[in-house]
Scaffold this active site. Structure first.
Site, PDB file in Angstrom:
ATOM      1  N   GLY A 235      29.516  49.400  36.796  1.00  0.00           N
ATOM      2  CA  GLY A 235      28.204  48.782  36.652  1.00  0.00           C
ATOM      3  C   GLY A 235      27.175  49.360  37.599  1.00  0.00           C
TER       4      GLY A 235
ATOM      5  N   GLY B 216      27.086  42.616  36.643  1.00  0.00           N
ATOM      6  CA  GLY B 216      28.033  43.243  37.560  1.00  0.00           C
ATOM      7  C   GLY B 216      27.573  44.612  38.010  1.00  0.00           C
TER       8      GLY B 216
ATOM      9  CE1 TYR C  51      39.749  43.677  33.174  1.00  0.00           C
ATOM     10  CE2 TYR C  51      41.207  45.425  32.407  1.00  0.00           C
ATOM     11  CZ  TYR C  51      39.961  45.005  32.831  1.00  0.00           C
ATOM     12  OH  TYR C  51      38.924  45.901  32.902  1.00  0.00           O
TER      13      TYR C  51
END
Length: 316
Positions: free
Chosen positions: A33, A27, A181
């Site tokens: 990232g 990512g 999440y």
């Protein structure tokens, strides 16, 4: 004969050089990232950044090249939501070793409905946790080829307030996106610490470390025209939050330290200095549910079965 100089404290503005080493960032085309990849490229390392979208991946790589003269950075296609594709993606690299991998890629959904990966797993748990768990199996030969490789798992401040339900790890009974999440990031965190325990028990040299960015907002993040643009209004609205939070460039620093600092040890947790939300990176105590080895061990076995890979991941 004079002794070698003693390394000074880690300096985010002058991190150790990493010439000749190869790092991977999942990512790496956006968000935390991207800035991890940019900062690692500035260390002189060769950086492989993954993305599902070739256009976005190349745009991010070109952005890094314009900011880091001589940067050795490339992108490759990787879809963590398709477990059957991971082996071929790694083999296509043609790499012979990997000195560190940063498990950063992730999906965050804000609203229902519940979604699934190609393999039928809940999308966030399946991508953020199971995808990286299975990827480790195919990266194992490359990590074993390095003398002291590192696996750096990117956790989240959201994981601190969640607990796993190992009887329903994929939220089939009670799906709430933000909670799911947070649990997926907690699963990643448990993975990072359990990998360290298992490596140490096997006598291996790999280091497994967990790092998190704290509170990282787009509005406090410097612009990268090919990757991220913050409007004037967004910057103004984010200014009050800057007292407690930070941008994603700063949020990347604990992760980069976990990769580069020679003083890092396996099983450590790195995060921002101020309340774990902003500031320079430092080690944090691993305590409470983060240190629950029994939960981590059970999650490991569940994940191995779900991902269809052997529990030793080819590393132990």
């Amino acid at each position: 004969m004079p002794s070698a100089p003693t390394p000074g404290p880690y300096d985010v503005h002058r991190p150790p050089r990493a010439d000749g080493r190869t790092f991977m960032v999942t990512g790496g085309n956006a968000g935390i990232g991207y800035f991890v990849a940019e900062q690692l490229a500035a260390s002189g390392a060769t950086v492989w950044m993954s993305s599902r979208d070739a256009g976005r991946g190349e745009a991010a790589a070109e952005s890094i090249r314009t900011r880091v003269p001589g940067a050795r950075v490339s992108h490759f296609r990787l879809d963590l939501a398709d477990l059957s594709s991971l082996k071929a993606s790694v083999e296509a690299l043609g790499a012979d070793r990997l000195d560190a991998v940063v498990y950063n890629a992730g999906v965050a959904l804000d609203d229902p409905p519940r979604r699934e990966t190609k393999d039928g797993h809940e999308l966030m748990f399946g991508t953020n946790h199971l995808g990286h768990f299975a990827l480790t199996r195919w990266l194992a030969p490359l990590l074993r080829a390095a003398p002291a490789a590192r696996v750096v798992t990117v956790g989240s401040f959201a994981a601190k307030s969640e607990r796993l339900d190992l009887d329903d790890p994929e939220s089939t009974e009670d799906y709430r996106p933000k909670r799911t999440y947070g649990r997926s990031k907690l699963a990643q965190t448990h993975f990072g610490f359990e990998l360290d325990r298992r490596v140490r028990a096997s006598g291996g040299t790999l280091l497994s470390v967990v790092a998190h960015p704290g509170g990282a907002l787009d509005g406090l993040t410097p612009a990268r025209p090919r990757v991220h643009v913050t409007t004037g209004g967004e910057r103004l609205r984010a200014l009050p939050a800057g007292l407690l939070l930070q941008g994603k460039e700063a949020g990347a620093r604990p992760v980069v330290r976990a990769v580069l600092d020679p003083e890092v040890r396996g099983g450590e947790l790195y995060g921002p200095r101020v309340f774990g939300l902003r500031g320079l990176p430092r080690p944090e105590p691993v305590k409470g549910h983060f240190a629950d080895a029994a939960v981590a061990a059970r999650l490991w076995e569940i994940s191995s079965a779900m991902a269809g890979v052997s529990p030793d991941l080819g590393l132990l």
